[in-house]
Write a protein that holds these residues in place. Structure first.
Motif, PDB file in Angstrom:
ATOM      1  N   HIS A 182     -61.638  28.531   5.415  1.00  0.00           N
ATOM      2  CA  HIS A 182     -61.863  29.533   4.376  1.00  0.00           C
ATOM      3  C   HIS A 182     -62.534  30.759   4.983  1.00  0.00           C
ATOM      4  N   GLN A 183     -61.907  31.899   4.760  1.00  0.00           N
ATOM      5  CA  GLN A 183     -62.413  33.185   5.260  1.00  0.00           C
ATOM      6  C   GLN A 183     -62.913  33.939   4.037  1.00  0.00           C
ATOM      7  N   MET A 184     -64.236  34.099   3.929  1.00  0.00           N
ATOM      8  CA  MET A 184     -64.813  34.558   2.664  1.00  0.00           C
ATOM      9  C   MET A 184     -65.774  35.737   2.878  1.00  0.00           C
ATOM     10  N   ARG A 185     -65.955  36.483   1.799  1.00  0.00           N
ATOM     11  CA  ARG A 185     -66.955  37.558   1.785  1.00  0.00           C
ATOM     12  C   ARG A 185     -67.570  37.621   0.406  1.00  0.00           C
ATOM     13  N   LEU A 186     -68.883  37.831   0.383  1.00  0.00           N
ATOM     14  CA  LEU A 186     -69.562  38.070  -0.886  1.00  0.00           C
ATOM     15  C   LEU A 186     -70.335  39.374  -0.779  1.00  0.00           C
ATOM     16  N   GLY A 187     -70.028  40.316  -1.670  1.00  0.00           N
ATOM     17  CA  GLY A 187     -70.764  41.572  -1.723  1.00  0.00           C
ATOM     18  C   GLY A 187     -70.239  42.589  -0.728  1.00  0.00           C
ATOM     19  N   GLY A 188     -71.000  43.654  -0.570  1.00  0.00           N
ATOM     20  CA  GLY A 188     -70.579  44.763   0.270  1.00  0.00           C
ATOM     21  C   GLY A 188     -69.893  45.814  -0.580  1.00  0.00           C
ATOM     22  N   SER A 189     -69.616  46.946   0.026  1.00  0.00           N
ATOM     23  CA  SER A 189     -69.032  48.045  -0.751  1.00  0.00           C
ATOM     24  C   SER A 189     -67.510  47.937  -0.751  1.00  0.00           C
ATOM     25  N   PHE A 190     -67.021  46.975  -1.516  1.00  0.00           N
ATOM     26  CA  PHE A 190     -65.593  46.779  -1.703  1.00  0.00           C
ATOM     27  C   PHE A 190     -65.331  46.747  -3.210  1.00  0.00           C
ATOM     28  N   GLU A 191     -64.072  46.863  -3.588  1.00  0.00           N
ATOM     29  CA  GLU A 191     -63.750  46.809  -5.015  1.00  0.00           C
ATOM     30  C   GLU A 191     -64.088  45.452  -5.610  1.00  0.00           C
ATOM     31  N   ASP A 192     -63.749  44.413  -4.888  1.00  0.00           N
ATOM     32  CA  ASP A 192     -64.012  43.064  -5.390  1.00  0.00           C
ATOM     33  C   ASP A 192     -65.294  42.529  -4.771  1.00  0.00           C
ATOM     34  N   ARG A 193     -66.104  41.886  -5.629  1.00  0.00           N
ATOM     35  CA  ARG A 193     -67.386  41.375  -5.153  1.00  0.00           C
ATOM     36  C   ARG A 193     -67.174  40.160  -4.242  1.00  0.00           C
ATOM     37  N   TYR A 194     -66.156  39.391  -4.544  1.00  0.00           N
ATOM     38  CA  TYR A 194     -65.922  38.162  -3.809  1.00  0.00           C
ATOM     39  C   TYR A 194     -64.503  38.176  -3.278  1.00  0.00           C
ATOM     40  N   ALA A 195     -64.324  37.852  -2.021  1.00  0.00           N
ATOM     41  CA  ALA A 195     -62.975  37.758  -1.463  1.00  0.00           C
ATOM     42  C   ALA A 195     -62.865  36.464  -0.683  1.00  0.00           C
ATOM     43  N   THR A 196     -61.769  35.773  -0.838  1.00  0.00           N
ATOM     44  CA  THR A 196     -61.565  34.575  -0.035  1.00  0.00           C
ATOM     45  C   THR A 196     -60.094  34.417   0.294  1.00  0.00           C
ATOM     46  N   ARG A 197     -59.832  34.001   1.500  1.00  0.00           N
ATOM     47  CA  ARG A 197     -58.484  33.619   1.918  1.00  0.00           C
ATOM     48  C   ARG A 197     -58.622  32.270   2.610  1.00  0.00           C
ATOM     49  N   SER A 198     -57.725  31.380   2.280  1.00  0.00           N
ATOM     50  CA  SER A 198     -57.817  30.032   2.840  1.00  0.00           C
ATOM     51  C   SER A 198     -56.542  29.699   3.596  1.00  0.00           C
ATOM     52  N   PHE A 199     -56.721  29.034   4.715  1.00  0.00           N
ATOM     53  CA  PHE A 199     -55.594  28.695   5.586  1.00  0.00           C
ATOM     54  C   PHE A 199     -55.601  27.190   5.789  1.00  0.00           C
ATOM     55  N   ARG A 200     -54.521  26.528   5.439  1.00  0.00           N
ATOM     56  CA  ARG A 200     -54.478  25.075   5.595  1.00  0.00           C
ATOM     57  C   ARG A 200     -54.462  24.707   7.071  1.00  0.00           C
ATOM     58  N   VAL A 201     -55.238  23.707   7.395  1.00  0.00           N
ATOM     59  CA  VAL A 201     -55.271  23.216   8.765  1.00  0.00           C
ATOM     60  C   VAL A 201     -54.238  22.107   8.873  1.00  0.00           C
ATOM     61  N   THR A 202     -53.338  22.227   9.799  1.00  0.00           N
ATOM     62  CA  THR A 202     -52.373  21.143   9.997  1.00  0.00           C
ATOM     63  C   THR A 202     -52.958  20.154  10.999  1.00  0.00           C
ATOM     64  N   GLU A 203     -52.932  20.465  12.262  1.00  0.00           N
ATOM     65  CA  GLU A 203     -53.582  19.608  13.241  1.00  0.00           C
ATOM     66  C   GLU A 203     -54.003  20.483  14.405  1.00  0.00           C
ATOM     67  N   PRO A 204     -55.030  20.052  15.109  1.00  0.00           N
ATOM     68  CA  PRO A 204     -55.457  20.891  16.238  1.00  0.00           C
ATOM     69  C   PRO A 204     -54.344  21.003  17.272  1.00  0.00           C
ATOM     70  N   ILE A 205     -54.176  22.170  17.848  1.00  0.00           N
ATOM     71  CA  ILE A 205     -53.172  22.353  18.898  1.00  0.00           C
ATOM     72  C   ILE A 205     -53.665  21.720  20.198  1.00  0.00           C
ATOM     73  N   ARG A 206     -54.968  21.794  20.426  1.00  0.00           N
ATOM     74  CA  ARG A 206     -55.564  21.055  21.555  1.00  0.00           C
ATOM     75  C   ARG A 206     -57.027  20.817  21.286  1.00  0.00           C
TER      76      ARG A 206
END
Ligand SMILES: [Zn+2]
Length: 206
Positions: A182-206
């Motif tokens: 999960h790549q997240m942000r709370l606050g700061g001078s952006f339009e949205d107070r909260y932003a999150t993007r999530s990336f599913r983990v499949t398996e480690p490459i190494r």
């Protein structure tokens, strides 16, 4: 909006008075010592947290200190000089809960930017091989392996750092064993107070 360290009055190198000045062609002013001319830079601090789980339960501490005294949170604290994020998470977990985790067993779970607090909050996760023996450290009133229905939403510390559905999403990931990063942000001078993007983990490459 940038915040400066408002407490800086004297140079940490020589004790002389400091003033805000532009150094070279830097974009923003820095505290510069008026006696030895040393420039003092203030940068965000890194907090590391550990999400340790077994079955459908998470290792949680009831905080003995503010902020969030009496509320539940995963073990967390500021990194020390010379540490990796994995070492910092393992150390905080051992100090606060008495549970030993090998740094190599810790995997990235989330990175939360807190621009208004000048902090980066990195959470690592580790599956415990059995229900751990717990010994609460001085920063915890109580430490327990907690299931989803054991605590209410308002008993979580730092609720403002969590999206509405964060705890249930967390337990869903733990039950399924399928995690996202999960790549997240709370606050700061952006339009949205909260932003999150999530990336599913499949398996480690190494
Ligand atoms: Zn100085």
């Amino acid at each position: 909006m940038h915040s400066y360290n408002p407490r800086m009055k004297y140079c940490s190198a020589c004790g002389g008075p400091v003033a805000l000045q532009i150094v070279d062609d830097d974009a923003r002013p820095r505290f510069v010592c008026q006696s030895c001319m040393a420039a003092h830079y203030s940068n965000p601090k890194v907090l590391v947290a550990c999400l340790a789980y077994h079955g459908d339960r998470i290792l949680l501490c009831r905080r003995a200190r503010e902020p969030g005294r009496g509320l539940w949170a995963i073990p967390a604290g500021f990194m020390e000089d010379g540490e990796s994020i994995e070492q910092a998470a393992a150390r905080e977990t051992a100090e606060e809960t008495g549970v030993d985790i090998q740094p190599r067993d810790l995997l990235l779970y989330s990175v939360l930017s807190l621009p208004e607090m000048n902090q980066i909050y990195v959470t690592l996760r580790a599956e415990l091989s059995c229900m751990p023996e717990i010994k609460a450290g001085p920063e915890s009133l109580e430490v327990r392996m907690i299931g989803e229905t054991d605590i209410r939403r308002d008993e979580w510390a730092f609720a403002s750092l969590l999206e509405n559905n964060r705890p249930s999403e967390l337990f869903r990931e733990i039950r399924s064993g399928r995690f996202a990063i999960h790549q997240m942000r709370l606050g700061g001078s952006f339009e949205d107070r909260y932003a999150t993007r999530s990336f599913r983990v499949t398996e480690p490459i190494r």
